[in-house]
Design an enzyme around this catalytic site. Structure first.
Site, mmCIF file in Angstrom:
data_model
loop_
_atom_site.group_PDB
_atom_site.id
_atom_site.type_symbol
_atom_site.label_atom_id
_atom_site.label_comp_id
_atom_site.label_asym_id
_atom_site.label_seq_id
_atom_site.Cartn_x
_atom_site.Cartn_y
_atom_site.Cartn_z
ATOM 1 N N SER A 243 1.176 -1.755 0.175
ATOM 2 C CA SER A 243 -0.050 0.192 0.113
ATOM 3 C C SER A 243 0.513 1.569 -0.305
ATOM 4 O O SER A 243 1.389 1.322 0.162
ATOM 5 C CB SER A 243 -0.834 0.064 1.298
ATOM 6 O OG SER A 243 -1.426 -0.843 0.976
ATOM 7 N N SER A 281 -2.144 -4.813 -2.513
ATOM 8 C CA SER A 281 -1.721 -3.221 -2.167
ATOM 9 C C SER A 281 -2.676 -2.543 -2.634
ATOM 10 O O SER A 281 -3.683 -2.415 -3.731
ATOM 11 C CB SER A 281 -0.854 -2.955 -3.211
ATOM 12 O OG SER A 281 0.202 -1.506 -3.225
ATOM 13 N N ASP A 283 -3.195 1.059 -3.331
ATOM 14 C CA ASP A 283 -3.090 2.275 -3.786
ATOM 15 C C ASP A 283 -3.593 3.087 -4.034
ATOM 16 O O ASP A 283 -4.939 3.428 -4.970
ATOM 17 C CB ASP A 283 -2.093 1.829 -4.915
ATOM 18 C CG ASP A 283 -1.315 0.863 -4.834
ATOM 19 O OD1 ASP A 283 -0.488 0.407 -3.798
ATOM 20 O OD2 ASP A 283 -1.045 -0.031 -5.784
#
Length: 364
Positions: A243, A281, A283
């Site tokens: 992240s 992740s 993002d």
């Protein structure tokens, strides 16, 4: 232990646009940053970071846009940001399982402000990354007092970077990372416009600096789960980190749609430093504008310089989040090692990158 140094102090300059006075998100007038860093014993390495636009003291909301590179994460308040194209609170960053306590504390802070005595709704904006490799994330140590301290302690000038606030326990691209910031000044038909970026880095991939791959083994950094030392063949693989949250501020007069486009470019910049954009992740990039809304919106022909500014500022902020971090031992003896500056500069020189490691280099 090496001294934390920003990219420019190492002679690494990203792009050709000029940076602001502090080379930080706080170069956008009225934007302040505060941190509360929580380090306790051998198990807690976490905190809170607050991005506070002073314009919200006199205005109910600021235009904002959100871009999701990969949605494996949480931003409290994101649906209202997307629906209405605005933020009405400071933007706070923290650890995954502390997100909801931070949001509750932010509501407390906002309801206590003058003029909100009759408020029955507020949309707190809180984002997170997972710092569970270095911190006992299940302990959820962040309290209301920590959140209020970050908000009340927010200042202008150059914010602290690296292992502070919400970046205390994070890591990126195989190294210790944390909080980083940078800014650029772009030229538009209406004059200069500042774009500032602050990042909470915690994602996987192979670091790239000035286009040069910097794999961990190339600069002598081992994989480790226990205290520093040799890692045997039976050692567990290191948690990769996941992240990234990117907060973008600008004093250009942009509407929510244009700010969404600006936020999208901030996500793109993660690829410049080597993100592998894995499925696990989260993002996210959130962009907001501080200009008065009664001004005419910047024409589309003037947005390209801002795109360039956010790409450069985000790339440099991500590098600062790494270069300002220090090797950290935390939960269960896990270790994340800092990028070794001397070996990095040697590698860049071998690849013909000009200007790095200049003796006596000064700058933001």
């Amino acid at each position: 232990m090496q001294e934390p140094r920003r990219a420019r102090q190492l002679g690494i300059v990203v792009g050709g646009l000029p940076a602001g006075v502090h080379n930080a998100i706080t170069d956008v007038a009225g934007v302040r940053v505060g941190h509360t860093t929580i380090v306790s014993g051998e198990t807690i390495r976490t905190g809170v970071t607050a991005v506070v636009p002073d314009q919200l003291l006199t205005r109910p909301a600021l235009p904002a846009g959100l871009s999701v590179g990969n949605g494996y994460g949480k931003i409290v308040g994101s649906t209202q940001v997307e629906e209405l194209g605005e933020i009405e609170t400071p933007v706070l960053l923290t650890a995954t399982l502390s997100t909801f306590r931070v949001a509750d504390a932010l509501v407390t802070y906002l309801l206590s402000m003058p003029g909100r005595e009759a408020a029955q709704s507020v949309n707190p904006v809180v984002a997170e990354t997972n710092d569970g490799f270095l911190s006992d994330i299940r302990a959820r140590p962040v309290t209301e007092e920590h959140v209020l301290a970050a908000l009340s302690g927010a200042t202008g000038g150059l914010p602290d970077e690296g292992c502070v606030g919400a970046g205390t326990g994070t890591g990126a691209l195989g190294f210790k990372a944390g909080i980083g910031t940078s800014s650029r000044v772009a030229t538009t038909s209406r004059g200069p416009a500042t774009v500032g970026v602050l990042v909470q880095s915690n994602f996987s991939g192979v670091l790239r600096v000035c286009g040069v791959p910097v794999p961990r083994e190339r600069v002598g950094v081992p994989v480790a789960r226990t205290a520093p030392g040799p890692v045997g063949p039976g050692a567990d693989a290191e948690h990769p980190g996941n992240s990234c949250v990117i907060v973008v501020a600008t004093d250009a007069r942009l509407d929510a749609r244009q700010l969404g486009r600006l936020a999208r470019r901030a996500i793109f910049a993660m690829g410049r430093v080597g993100s592998d954009f894995t499925s696990g992740s989260g993002d996210y990039a959130l962009a907001f504008a501080t200009a008065e809304v009664d001004l005419p919106v910047l024409p589309e022909s003037d947005v390209d310089p801002l795109f360039a500014a956010v790409l450069e500022a985000t790339e440099e902020a991500l590098l600062n989040s790494l270069f300002m971090a220090t090797t950290t031992v935390g939960f269960n003896g896990h270790v994340r090692y800092a990028v070794p500056h001397d070996r990095l500069l040697t590698l860049l020189r071998e690849h013909g990158v000009a200007g790095v490691g200049r003796s006596g280099y000064e700058g933001s």
